[in-house]
Scaffold this active site. Sequence first.
Site, short mmCIF file in Angstrom:
data_model
loop_
_atom_site.label_atom_id
_atom_site.label_comp_id
_atom_site.label_asym_id
_atom_site.label_seq_id
_atom_site.Cartn_x
_atom_site.Cartn_y
_atom_site.Cartn_z
N HIS A 29 0.81 -1.21 0.00
CA HIS A 29 0.00 0.00 0.00
C HIS A 29 0.85 1.27 0.00
O HIS A 29 0.42 2.32 -0.49
CB HIS A 29 -0.93 0.00 1.22
N ASP A 64 -8.62 -8.22 -17.90
CA ASP A 64 -8.85 -9.22 -18.95
C ASP A 64 -7.49 -9.66 -19.49
O ASP A 64 -6.79 -8.88 -20.14
CB ASP A 64 -9.71 -8.61 -20.05
#
Length: 442
Positions: free
Chosen positions: A148, A384
């Site tokens: 993070h 994708d």
Amino acid sequence: MKVKVESSRIIKPFYEDIPPSTKSYIPLSVFDKVTYEAQIAVIYAYRPPTPPNAAIKLGLQKAIAVYREWAGRLGKDERGNPVILLNDEGVKFVEASSDSTLDKVIPFKPSASLLKLHPSLNNVVELVQVQVTRFTCGSLVVGFTAHHTVADGHSTSNFLVAWGQACRGLDINPLPLHDRTIFNPRNPPLIEYEHKGAEFMSKFVKKENSLNETHHVTEDIVVHKVHFTVEFLAKLKAKASSMNGNNKPYSTFESLVAHLWRAITKARGLSGFETTHIRISVNGRMRLNPRIPNEYFGNLVLWAFPTAKVKDLLREPLPYATKLIHDAVMKVNNNYFRSFIDFANHKVLKEDEDLVPTADMNKHILCPNLEVDSWLRFPFYDLDFGTGCPYMFMPSYFPTEGMMFLLPSFIGDGSIDVFIPLFQDNLPTFKKICYSFDLLQN
């Protein structure tokens, strides 16, 4: 669910042209320094047909050649300041397999078994880790972990979309904006808000709070998944906005978080005189003036802290809590972000007041407070690899009591799934009231 690791290796960026220098670095911004210093993990599931591991790996190598920070390491410059070393040390890539079909573990429930689907989050030097797990039915699960300190959810989701583009042989578009030196303090500084207790706290207070934290074993905490339909959300939004004098309804997010704040507070059985707050992330890209481009890569988040007495939160109707949330989020505007930049540079960096960030992933119990991580607007479902988007996306197993994750449901109809860690003793009450519009009747 049995998962066998077939291979584990470090992969490095793939450059089409001459590789850049590995001696450079990027200094951390004040927003990087105040965020969570921890790895965050997410899980993707794909139905067959799925691309081969080699294609996913090459796409990752191409993506980290553009997002070089992920292939680097956290370190310090010659003055001892924290930086991201652009040394191209690489990311971890794990190939694994399971001896079962995916439908035996679907629908994924929030449980410790999810930890088998991504590399460990402990003692990790790599800033990104990937695990691809193949199931006997041909399905694929991709576990992704990222540090993070390097990037917030907005930036990380942009990277994930870019990874998919690279796998499909497309140019990465849009390209990330890497400059983290754009958040300059004003001269003279104008600190208009109180940042101690919000973004920063004394390291001595933090240590004292850690010692005083009630010691429950992790097994006492259950991560419960709740599904809210489009119809329920519409009714909730109408009810939350019924007393709004601005004639503009509150958002679905504000309405749902207000409802959950009240329901969880009641389920916890807290004293009416206790104070409770929610920590809500606010994206600065849309708040700062001039506006920061969406392509900015890094952390650019501060937090709103709507606060109430337990008795007021439960006694007043839903619009009361919703207004508290709305007003607190609206307060974190351009002036607030600028005030924070000035405070962090002048008070924290120069005067060294022994201040540390309040953001803490090592805290296991947030009661009487809550934290909300909303992933409703991130394009996580757009990853994708070449054979279609995932049919399921979810956070890994984070049993931190009171830390909620909001996600668009994989059904794709606008409904919302919420992952809520609660103490086992509080769960029956929460289940009873989580769909109730009037908590006082329960």
